[in-house]
Design an enzyme around this catalytic site. Structure first.
Site, PDB file in Angstrom:
ATOM      1  N   ARG A   1      26.629  74.241 108.450  1.00  0.00           N
ATOM      2  CA  ARG A   1      26.449  73.122 107.522  1.00  0.00           C
ATOM      3  C   ARG A   1      25.362  72.164 108.018  1.00  0.00           C
ATOM      4  NH1 ARG A   1      32.516  71.823 105.022  1.00  0.00           N
ATOM      5  NH2 ARG A   1      32.784  73.912 104.146  1.00  0.00           N
TER       6      ARG A   1
ATOM      7  N   ARG B   1      37.099  82.922 108.868  1.00  0.00           N
ATOM      8  CA  ARG B   1      38.158  82.514 107.943  1.00  0.00           C
ATOM      9  C   ARG B   1      38.119  83.349 106.680  1.00  0.00           C
ATOM     10  NH1 ARG B   1      37.782  75.863 108.642  1.00  0.00           N
ATOM     11  NH2 ARG B   1      37.948  75.946 110.928  1.00  0.00           N
TER      12      ARG B   1
ATOM     13  N   ARG C   1      30.374  77.675 102.574  1.00  0.00           N
ATOM     14  CA  ARG C   1      31.686  78.286 102.824  1.00  0.00           C
ATOM     15  C   ARG C   1      31.514  79.772 103.113  1.00  0.00           C
ATOM     16  NH1 ARG C   1      36.492  75.862 101.722  1.00  0.00           N
ATOM     17  NH2 ARG C   1      35.382  74.297 100.515  1.00  0.00           N
TER      18      ARG C   1
ATOM     19  N   SER D   1      35.361  67.465 111.383  1.00  0.00           N
ATOM     20  CA  SER D   1      36.710  66.974 111.153  1.00  0.00           C
ATOM     21  C   SER D   1      37.284  66.675 112.531  1.00  0.00           C
ATOM     22  CB  SER D   1      37.509  68.072 110.452  1.00  0.00           C
ATOM     23  OG  SER D   1      38.660  67.544 109.869  1.00  0.00           O
TER      24      SER D   1
ATOM     25  N   GLU E   1      31.553  67.574 103.962  1.00  0.00           N
ATOM     26  CA  GLU E   1      32.159  67.623 105.287  1.00  0.00           C
ATOM     27  C   GLU E   1      31.343  68.465 106.267  1.00  0.00           C
ATOM     28  OE1 GLU E   1      36.163  69.144 105.303  1.00  0.00           O
ATOM     29  OE2 GLU E   1      36.052  69.600 107.442  1.00  0.00           O
TER      30      GLU E   1
END
Length: 427
Positions: free
Chosen positions: A392, A263, A278, A353, A350
């Site tokens: 994560r 990303r 991130r 999801s 998070e």
RNA sequence: GGAGAGGUGGCCGAGAGGUCGAAGGCGAUUGACUCGAAAUCAAUUGUCCCCUUCCGGGGACCGGGGGUUCGAAUCCCUCCCUCUCCGCCA
């Protein structure tokens, strides 16, 4: 994408529902139905003419066979063709416009989700496990990782740039262990079939799941080929069944896939600049389901439970939140986030999801099923969820299992994947 | 990258400008026969769109797009994909 036929009858409801997302989408609904009406008018006339043309052409064939003159009929068809050409051009223009609009309208938020404009209004559903009570100041995974020599951000920046990481030694092994552990749980205990898909996908695939046309700036694109690096395994795995009709008996279809994800993180410049949280490239084990329309809500609950099972087996404290309408992703109707406790930040972050996309992605990517009862086709419902984000998870393990001396205890469930290794210690 | 072959319905496979949504076979479904099954016989067996309250009617689709023609699965152009051989390569 929304169903234009449904929109004809329910425009107000659609507008009200989309308004909950708070991004001014109702405006995009304007003009849609007018174009639709115009399209159908032109189509109707064109099809009537085509019917005439067909009959005339058949007459020409017969006349010629009998050696008779057909000049008159041929001329008539020529005239009809001129009109058809105009009408079809108009139909196509309308279709293109309608399609372009529909592709930019997000899914309708489910009625059950809370109102709200951003993550501040997300609602906690449940929590599990207690944040650890350290007798010392817990370190961040960055400090732990660097002092243990299992993470190297500096050299990653040299090799690639910001937002990249090198996992090293036992760190690399731990990451690999996490991935294998998760795939094993999902295939052996949770009933998913493993898929190892391509990491480069075409535009149609990205349109099918909803990343394109609206979110191109989030994607890494190849310079010389019409291909993109996947931002999530959702893209190749959901598109695995694009343009297919599945027999109802085959449903539900459940896949688990490990892939790296890429990303650009455009627009998140200030956020999470340090560490693994991130990254431009991260690893994720993804769960994807295709279910009959009537079964997707129970499937969502199951999907969340499947993702949670990983955190439970690793004894990591987490909570489940349901996203409010304003925080919902573009294609989703309802989303639960799993948030894991991060001691260094003193908060939940998070790590998964899980979403029900209802028929939104299925309609975009033409994924249908044939009903057993009457043989009719219908759109399936698609779901997916992280099960889990490996990077994560790596962070959560380092931080939650850290010891006063800076070492990290390997969770019981993972030791098998690390040749029984119980500790990650500085060398 | 070079040379060649090919892409037709769930599958195999014909069709080579005229009534073709497409022969034939296989598979599947339903009916008949049977106590039941097999075998046999018969019928049905794609998707999308438009009109229609129902019944039904119409249009489109033979890899995608464009063209020629009164008429294209069939001819032409272009793109994509698959296969074979050569080269290169993990």
């Amino acid at each position: 994408m929304l169903d234009i036929k449904w929109l004809r009858e329910n425009l107000d409801e659609a507008g009200a529902s989309l308004k909950r997302r708070g991004d001014g989408t109702p405006v995009e609904l304007e003009g849609l139905l007018d174009r639709d009406e115009q399209r159908r008018q032109c189509l109707k006339e064109s099809e009537t003419l085509k019917n005439q043309k067909k009959k005339l052409s058949a007459t020409v064939g017969r006349l010629k066979k009998d050696g008779q003159d057909a000049a008159d009929e041929m001329e008539q068809v020529r005239q009809i063709n001129l009109r058809i050409k105009d009408l079809d051009a108009e139909v196509e223009t309308c279709e293109r416009e309608i399609e372009a609009k529909l592709l930019r309208i997000p899914n309708l938020p489910d009625r059950s989700i809370p109102d709200g404009v951003d993550e501040g209004q997300n609602r906690e559903i449940r929590s599990c496990g207690q944040p650890p009570d350290f007798s010392f100041e817990p370190k961040s995974h960055v400090d732990l990782g660097e002092s243990l020599d299992i993470l190297d951000f500096k050299r990653a920046a040299k090799i690639s740039g910001a937002r990249f990481a090198v996992y090293k030694g036992l760190g690399a092994r731990l990451l690999r262990a996490l991935i294998n552990f998760m795939i094993d749980v999902h295939t052996k205990e949770n009933g998913y079939e493993e898929i190892y898909p391509p990491f480069l996908v075409n535009e149609d695939s990205l349109t099918g799941t909803g990343q394109l046309p609206k979110f191109a700036e989030e994607l890494f694109q190849m310079r010389d080929d019409p291909l993109y690096l996947i931002p999530t395994a959702e893209v190749p795995v959901t598109n695995y069944h694009r343009d297919e009709i599945l027999p109802e008996e085959a449903l539900p279809v459940r896949y688990v896939a490990y892939t790296p994800c890429f990303r650009r993180e455009a627009g998140s410049y200030g956020k999470d600049t340090r560490g693994l949280i991130r990254q431009h490239q991260f690893d994720k084990v993804e769960l994807v389901q295709f279910v009959p329309p009537g079964r997707s809500w129970e499937a969502l609950e199951l999907l969340v439970a499947n993702a949670e099972s990983i955190l439970q087996k690793l004894n990591l404290p987490y909570r489940v939140v349901v996203l409010c309408a304003g925080d919902l992703g573009f294609s989703a109707a309802k989303t639960y986030d799993l948030e894991v406790w991060l001691p260094s930040q003193g908060t939940y972050r998070e790590i998964s999801s899980c979403s029900n996309f209802t028929d939104y992605q299925a309609r975009r990517s033409h994924i249908r099923y044939k009903k057993k009862e009457d043989g009719k086709t219908g759109f399936v419902h698609t779901l997916n969820g992280s099960g889990l984000a490996a990077g994560r998870l790596f962070v959560a393990i380092l931080e939650n299992y850290q010891q006063a001396d800076g070492s990290v205890l390997v969770p019981e469930a993972l030791r098998h994947y690390l040749d029984g290794e119980k500790w990650i210690r500085a060398r």
